[in-house]
Write a protein that holds these residues in place. Structure first.
Motif, PDB file in Angstrom:
ATOM      1  N   SER A  13       0.850  -1.191   0.000  1.00 47.86           N
ATOM      2  CA  SER A  13       0.000   0.000   0.000  1.00 47.86           C
ATOM      3  C   SER A  13       0.883   1.237   0.000  1.00 47.86           C
ATOM      4  CB  SER A  13      -0.917  -0.002   1.227  1.00 47.86           C
ATOM      5  OG  SER A  13      -0.149  -0.014   2.416  1.00 47.86           O
TER       6      SER A  13
ATOM      7  N   ARG B 117      -8.915  -0.144  -5.186  1.00 46.79           N
ATOM      8  CA  ARG B 117      -7.618   0.135  -4.574  1.00 46.79           C
ATOM      9  C   ARG B 117      -6.984   1.350  -5.241  1.00 46.79           C
ATOM     10  NH1 ARG B 117      -3.255  -3.962  -4.361  1.00 46.79           N
ATOM     11  NH2 ARG B 117      -2.510  -2.563  -2.733  1.00 46.79           N
TER      12      ARG B 117
ATOM     13  N   GLU C 295      -3.909   2.100  -5.434  1.00 49.14           N
ATOM     14  CA  GLU C 295      -2.679   1.753  -6.148  1.00 49.14           C
ATOM     15  C   GLU C 295      -2.950   1.262  -7.572  1.00 49.14           C
ATOM     16  OE1 GLU C 295      -2.033   1.764  -1.843  1.00 49.14           O
ATOM     17  OE2 GLU C 295      -3.498   0.727  -3.117  1.00 49.14           O
TER      18      GLU C 295
END
Length: 235
Positions: free
Chosen positions: A109, A139, A141
């Motif tokens: 993360s 997410r 990312e």
């Protein structure tokens, strides 16, 4: 009688159709490359097995020699670079990140300094962004990797009205290189994010929405123009 389409509208439709054709071509090319890569991997495994047997016989000598080189020139695991800088707001309300945005691939993360993030280190796999609408949070990312490919990420909080969410979803579904998802940890009901750029609005009919999409979908800010928005992760 209906009004004639404006030059800007015709130009945008032509641009969208061109992007769709390019995306289909990339998908065909990716399928061919996947088949070719599979053949290469199989051949590599066969050759690698032979090399491994030979290399094991000299592993002790190589280890002794390699330990010296490791002490002098080898580096440890790559660390995520910290993004530095701040936002500057333009006359059109778009906030522009003026500092450095790193682009390392990481599997952990990332503590982004802004929400939603406008760039920085990201997961090696991008989030599908070919007009994809996600009804659950995604997410950061993976979404940031999509921004690197030139996508615009539309996010909304619980403060956005149901009508606005519906209107935004319809707009995203017909626009290649876009994606949409809920995002509670953001300052405004609706936000549009591109690599290094971000706009906050209160409603889907804000004229800034269409302008942001027209400017930043595969815009000049894109680090990897033309990179795929399909074949990634679905959530």
């Amino acid at each position: 009688m209906g009004s004639a389409p404006t030059p800007g509208s015709a130009e945008r439709k032509a641009r969208m159709e061109q992007m769709r054709r390019a995306e289909r071509a990339r998908e065909r090319r990716n399928r061919i490359l996947t088949i070719a890569a599979s053949v290469v991997v199989v051949a590599g495994l066969v050759v690698g097995g032979v090399v491994l047997v030979d290399s094991q016989s000299g592993s002790r000598a190589s280890a002794a020699s390699g330990s010296k080189g490791s002490a002098s020139g080898s580096k440890g695991p790559a660390k995520s670079s910290k993004d530095t800088g701040h936002f500057v707001t333009g006359k059109d309300g778009v906030r522009i990140w003026t500092g450095r945005l790193s682009r390392n691939h990481v599997t952990t993360s990332v503590p982004y300094p802004m929400h939603p993030p406008v760039g920085g280190d990201h997961n090696p796999v991008w989030l599908n962004c070919n007009g994809d609408v996600y009804t659950e949070p995604v997410r950061d990312e993976n979404a940031v990797h999509s921004l690197e490919h030139g996508a615009v990420w539309v996010t909304y909080s619980g403060k956005a009205s149901k009508a606005d969410v519906t209107a935004l979803a319809a707009k995203v579904r017909k626009t290649p290189y876009t994606l949409m998802s809920p995002y509670e940890n953001q300052a405004s009901p609706i936000m549009l994010t591109a690599w290094g750029h971000q706009l906050s609005v209160n409603s889907a009919d804000d004229p800034g929405v269409d302008k942001f999409l027209a400017t930043y979908v595969q815009g000049e800010q894109t680090p990897e123009p033309g990179a795929s928005c399909t074949g990634g992760t679905m959530r």
